[in-house]
Write an enzyme that holds these catalytic residues in place. Structure first.
Site: not given
Lengths: 346, 346
Positions: B46-47, B198, B239, B249-250
């Site tokens: 997690g950033a 996740q 992120d 992001n992911k």
């Protein structure tokens, strides 16, 4: 090509596709209930193969009751038909094949044939049906290959290969034909296809088996791959297509179609005419099977989600005809508008 | 709220997130290398949490060399910084936090402080940084909750909750605030988020923990859910966001964004200002981490794909600013055009 199902004089021998690619287990049975259970649990899967195996299921069922009186035989045949019919709701080939078989046994009964004679006719009919389906896949593969160019990277979802169909397969058959018969350089990106991973387990298995380069991706990577210019064409199979061209196929196909449409990538659907439901117009009228939440929340028997979490598990979705570049059938490549072009094929 | 990481006078205690939800294992360490390895292997993820843990990693490293001469200490600090910096390339918080810490230790060295004094300053700075980040998440959650209506079903991807951030979290913090503080009826659809799950492992875990109804879906079902009118809003974390508003992001976030855009569903990105990279304009300039193919081809240590198949495994993708309805920061809800609105926040 892989042989997912064979008929040998009263016995069906099928590959248990839930065990692939780890184990190649063939199951032999003379019990139609094993066939029904095999379809329900996806040991036997893929719309065309479901049709073929249901036809042989009818043959096995008839053989079991060959010695009982005709009236009881008729009742039993209805029961066998109902059990096979109740296995999975979405793929139309199941009903298509069972209807063909039903015409045979009902005609036999009407003509006063003894069960033994009806059973023989059923064996003949299912052999013929299988031969026709194999021939259909051969022609879909051959005709569809014309759409692929040297150097193409094709994205496919789920498995519409030999394992799903017998013979060449449909979507994957086209890729195989272009690569193996026409010697085109073709690469494949295979969506892994959660929850049951038909892409990584089955499609990758078939492609590796035939030495065609394949990269597996998680389903959520398709957008990224398209945005990076890595995908030249999408080809998928179908479980049912309406007469206006809406396509029910494995869950996630719609997501791929939206992405392909956004990135202006051709989206082809390989489909035998036996998967076209000429009685249905709109995709929203196709029944969508909802499977157990367990398939999403567990993996290899182990829970992967927090206890207490629910899940959705629709097994199919519907891609609207507006997102389909063309249908590839055994009669050729069918362009839109499908409401005009499909009618002529009935 | 869950506590993914705690600092206790020279020791870091963190929750190993790769073991959730099956096991809640906390690891205690005074070794910065364990922190670096924890970040690299996603035990810590997690950033925002990566930023916090890297800051404490610097503290641990400094303590290890507290008794050596100043010149050697400087070299060691560069080495520790480099090792932590090399763990993951995409989340900007890692570099943001390491830069803040570097200013502290470089200032200390310039002033001729002894290592023991620098170490104390680093401890203070990372505590302050953590407190600020928690406060940031609190404000993102509080402000973002205004966007949610009673009865909303929110789709989220990956995990941007307490586990990813400490404190309230970002995307999930907003959902939690709306449900727990404002008593709105909110349901969540959580993308499972392959390959590392996740969504099903962490997001569902946090929501169940707080009694908020959650249904897990496979990533490829998002299009179907949207087409059926089941999703009112999408909220994801980030992120790294460029100064023009492109969002890394992911992996899979871009696919969700294309789908949301097609279905006219608002797509919100919850992002602390620490995740905004004011030096980058275009999303295509964000480095995208490519992780091991193994993560896609194996599951729970077992191969799920045919031997011989390759895989792609980009860990992130970039959603273009045109698909983002608004950014939700600690300073409020930022509307497009982001090239104008973001600049003022620097």
């Amino acid at each position: 090509m892989l042989e997912p199902l064979q008929w040998d004089n009263g016995k069906v021998c099928f590959l248990d596709q839930t065990k692939l690619p780890g184990e190649e287990i063939y199951r032999e049975t003379d019990d139609y209930r094993v066939i029904a259970e095999g379809i329900r649990t996806l040991q036997i899967r893929g719309a065309p193969l479901i049709g073929i195996s249901a036809a042989y299921g009818i043959c096995l069922g008839a053989r079991e009751y060959i010695t009982i009186p005709e009236t009881s035989f008729a009742l039993k045949m209805h029961e066998i038909d109902a059990i096979l019919r109740a296995t999975r709701p979405t793929a139309v080939n199941l009903f298509w094949a069972l209807n063909i078989m039903k015409q045979v046994w009902q005609k036999g009964l009407k003509e006063g044939c003894p069960p033994r004679e009806i059973s023989l006719r059923l064996d003949e009919e299912s052999d013929a049906l299988t031969k026709r389906e194999y021939n259909v896949n051969y022609n879909i593969s051959r005709r569809g290959a014309a759409l692929l160019d040297n150097g193409d990277t094709v994205l496919t979802h789920c498995n519409a290969g030999s394992l799903a169909c017998g013979g060449w397969g449909t979507a994957l058959g086209i890729i195989h034909w272009a690569a193996l018969k026409e010697k085109k350089r073709i690469q494949v990106i295979a969506d892994e296809t959660r929850p049951l991973l038909q892409g990584s387990r089955l499609t990758a298995f078939e492609l590796v088996h035939n030495d065609i380069p394949v990269k597996v991706i998680c389903d959520n990577m398709a957008g990224y791959c398209m945005s990076q210019g890595m995908v030249s064409k999408v080809i998928v199979g179908a479980d049912r297509v309406t007469v206006r061209g809406d396509v029910a196929n494995k869950i996630g196909t719609y997501t791929v179609a939206v992405l392909a449409s956004y990135h202006h990538i051709p989206f082809y659907v390989a489909v035998p005419l036996s998967s076209i439901d000429f009685r249905l117009e709109e995709g929203e009228d196709i029944p969508i099977e909802e499977r157990a939440a367990q398939e999403v929340l567990h993996f290899n028997g182990k829970s992967i989600a927090a206890p207490g979490a629910g899940a959705l598990n629709p097994a199919f979705d519907v891609t609207p005809r507006t997102m389909v570049t063309a249908l590839i059938t055994e009669r050729g490549i069918i362009p839109p508008p499908f409401e005009d072009t499909l009618k002529h094929l009935k």
